[in-house]
Each structure stands twice: as C-alpha cells, then as structure tokens.
Scaffold this motif. Structure first.
Motif, mmCIF file in Angstrom:
data_model
loop_
_atom_site.group_PDB
_atom_site.id
_atom_site.type_symbol
_atom_site.label_atom_id
_atom_site.label_comp_id
_atom_site.label_asym_id
_atom_site.label_seq_id
_atom_site.Cartn_x
_atom_site.Cartn_y
_atom_site.Cartn_z
ATOM 1 N N ALA A 33 0.841 -1.198 0.000
ATOM 2 C CA ALA A 33 0.000 0.000 0.000
ATOM 3 C C ALA A 33 0.876 1.249 0.000
ATOM 4 O O ALA A 33 1.882 1.320 0.693
ATOM 5 N N SER A 34 0.481 2.197 -0.795
ATOM 6 C CA SER A 34 1.215 3.455 -0.866
ATOM 7 C C SER A 34 1.059 4.216 0.440
ATOM 8 O O SER A 34 0.003 4.231 1.049
ATOM 9 N N SER A 35 2.129 4.850 0.858
ATOM 10 C CA SER A 35 2.037 5.622 2.087
ATOM 11 C C SER A 35 1.959 7.115 1.791
ATOM 12 O O SER A 35 2.242 7.930 2.642
ATOM 13 N N SER A 36 1.595 7.462 0.556
ATOM 14 C CA SER A 36 1.338 8.867 0.262
ATOM 15 C C SER A 36 -0.109 9.158 0.634
ATOM 16 O O SER A 36 -0.992 8.347 0.402
ATOM 17 N N VAL A 37 -0.329 10.272 1.268
ATOM 18 C CA VAL A 37 -1.669 10.666 1.689
ATOM 19 C C VAL A 37 -1.882 12.095 1.203
ATOM 20 O O VAL A 37 -1.343 13.040 1.775
ATOM 21 N N LEU A 52 -3.549 21.401 -2.228
ATOM 22 C CA LEU A 52 -3.397 19.978 -1.926
ATOM 23 C C LEU A 52 -2.040 19.788 -1.272
ATOM 24 O O LEU A 52 -1.056 20.406 -1.688
ATOM 25 N N THR A 53 -1.979 18.914 -0.263
ATOM 26 C CA THR A 53 -0.733 18.661 0.459
ATOM 27 C C THR A 53 -0.532 17.164 0.626
ATOM 28 O O THR A 53 -1.483 16.430 0.881
ATOM 29 N N ASN A 54 0.719 16.734 0.509
ATOM 30 C CA ASN A 54 1.075 15.340 0.755
ATOM 31 C C ASN A 54 1.390 15.194 2.240
ATOM 32 O O ASN A 54 2.419 15.659 2.714
ATOM 33 N N LEU A 55 0.495 14.553 2.984
ATOM 34 C CA LEU A 55 0.692 14.332 4.417
ATOM 35 C C LEU A 55 1.281 12.952 4.705
ATOM 36 O O LEU A 55 1.388 12.554 5.860
ATOM 37 N N GLY A 56 1.653 12.239 3.668
ATOM 38 C CA GLY A 56 2.239 10.911 3.835
ATOM 39 C C GLY A 56 3.751 10.980 3.911
ATOM 40 O O GLY A 56 4.337 12.043 4.104
ATOM 41 N N ASP A 57 4.388 9.836 3.742
ATOM 42 C CA ASP A 57 5.849 9.797 3.812
ATOM 43 C C ASP A 57 6.472 9.284 2.517
ATOM 44 O O ASP A 57 7.598 8.837 2.492
ATOM 45 N N GLU A 58 5.717 9.377 1.430
ATOM 46 C CA GLU A 58 6.185 8.921 0.129
ATOM 47 C C GLU A 58 5.822 9.971 -0.921
ATOM 48 O O GLU A 58 4.719 10.503 -0.913
ATOM 49 N N LEU A 87 4.641 15.760 -5.443
ATOM 50 C CA LEU A 87 4.685 16.251 -4.064
ATOM 51 C C LEU A 87 5.431 15.292 -3.142
ATOM 52 O O LEU A 87 5.049 14.138 -2.998
ATOM 53 N N SER A 88 6.460 15.806 -2.491
ATOM 54 C CA SER A 88 7.144 15.026 -1.462
ATOM 55 C C SER A 88 6.474 15.308 -0.121
ATOM 56 O O SER A 88 5.504 16.065 -0.041
ATOM 57 N N LEU A 89 6.985 14.730 0.941
ATOM 58 C CA LEU A 89 6.414 14.867 2.281
ATOM 59 C C LEU A 89 6.173 16.330 2.637
ATOM 60 O O LEU A 89 7.070 17.162 2.511
ATOM 61 N N ILE A 123 -10.452 10.445 -2.721
ATOM 62 C CA ILE A 123 -9.349 10.657 -1.783
ATOM 63 C C ILE A 123 -9.724 11.592 -0.631
ATOM 64 O O ILE A 123 -9.338 11.379 0.513
ATOM 65 N N ASP A 124 -10.469 12.658 -0.939
ATOM 66 C CA ASP A 124 -10.802 13.641 0.096
ATOM 67 C C ASP A 124 -12.055 14.400 -0.311
ATOM 68 O O ASP A 124 -12.455 14.387 -1.481
#
Length: 173
Positions: A33-37, A52-58, A87-89, A123-124
């Motif tokens: 599972a992808s850990s990008s959120v 939009l923001t990447n709140l994940g770690d990928e 988008l990175s973390l 997604i949201d």
C-alpha cells in the motif's frame, strides 16, 4: 523376488526422503500500500484557489488526480496549476478552480471515476455553506466526510487542521 521388493522399497523410501517441502508453499506477490496521503488542506473561495498537500511519507505525483465540484464540474490537477504536481512529504501545490463562495462541496479523486465510493479513488472531500452538497453521500460512504449534514463553519479561507487520518468537518476551520 524378495530382493526386488526390498530394493524397490529402499528406492521408494529414498525418493520420499529426498523430497523437501520447499515446493509445498506458494508465493503470492502482494502490492504494498502506498504511504502517500494527499489531502485538500485549504479552500479559498475569495481567490478561487485550492491547496493539496502530501501528508504521507512517500512522494506522489498528483497531476492525474481530479477536483470535482459536482456532476459536470471537473478539472484535472495538472490543468489547474503551473506548479510541479510531484509532491514530497509535506509539500503542497496550489490550484486555480472556480469555486462557489456561498456553498459548495469539493471532492478529490485519484482517477476520473466520479461515481466511486472507493476510498482509494475518492481521496478527500470538504463542504461549506450548506449541507448535502453534490458527492457528500459518496464521501461519507468512502469515509472521507463525517456526515452529509455537517459543513465547515465560518468564512473563507477554509483550512484543514487535522492529520493524515482525520476526515470531516471537525478538522476544518
């Protein structure tokens, strides 16, 4: 004849003993599972901008994602910005999108399956001004909004103040 049976039995036992159990198990590849959120973190109805923001770690490229204000009102993320959509973390991208300042509901989809209630596709979601906006029931079913009657209180800009796993009106101000 007894000698042949004995040799045969020794050979059979040898064959059985030489077999290992390494072929008794099967290996199935599973997708990790992808850990990008990716989350909608700000809606400014005065400037017609969505963040939009990447709140994940990928790192995740969101260029192929879609914003939706309801049936017939869509824009692909890559068409709504000149910024990088990779988008990175904790990295964000600001999008231009004509938003109703009075009342609306905004969805973020990972693909153009706008009728989906799959949380990997829807997604949201966020709604303001009035309850029961377009797609809110889908968002509730997908676990992306808390209740179809709940809205963000206050005035624009609306900001998300939750974490990657928080969804619903209580995490907005």
């Amino acid at each position: 004849m007894k000698m042949k049976k004995t040799i045969f039995m020794v050979l059979v036992c040898g064959l059985i003993a030489s077999c290992s159990n390494d072929d008794d198990t099967t290996t199935t590849e599973t997708e990790v599972a992808s850990s990008s959120v990716i989350r909608i973190t700000e809606v400014n109805t005065e400037t017609d901008q969505v963040t939009l923001t990447n709140l994940g770690d990928e790192t995740k490229n969101v260029g192929s994602y879609w914003l939706c204000l309801g049936p017939g009102t869509y824009v692909q993320v890559s068409d709504a910005t000149s910024e990088s959509t990779n988008l990175s973390l904790n990295q964000s991208v600001t999008l231009s999108y004509d938003i109703n300042p009075t009342a609306d509901g905004l969805s973020l989809f990972s693909e153009n399956s706008f009728g989906s209630t799959d949380p990997d596709i829807l997604i949201d979601y966020v709604q303001w001004g009035a309850s029961n906006q377009a797609r809110v029931d889908q968002a509730v079913t997908a676990g992306r909004w808390d209740n179809s009657n709940n809205i963000i209180e206050g005035s624009s800009p609306f900001s998300f103040n939750g974490t990657a796993t928080n969804f619903g009106s209580t995490f907005w101000n």
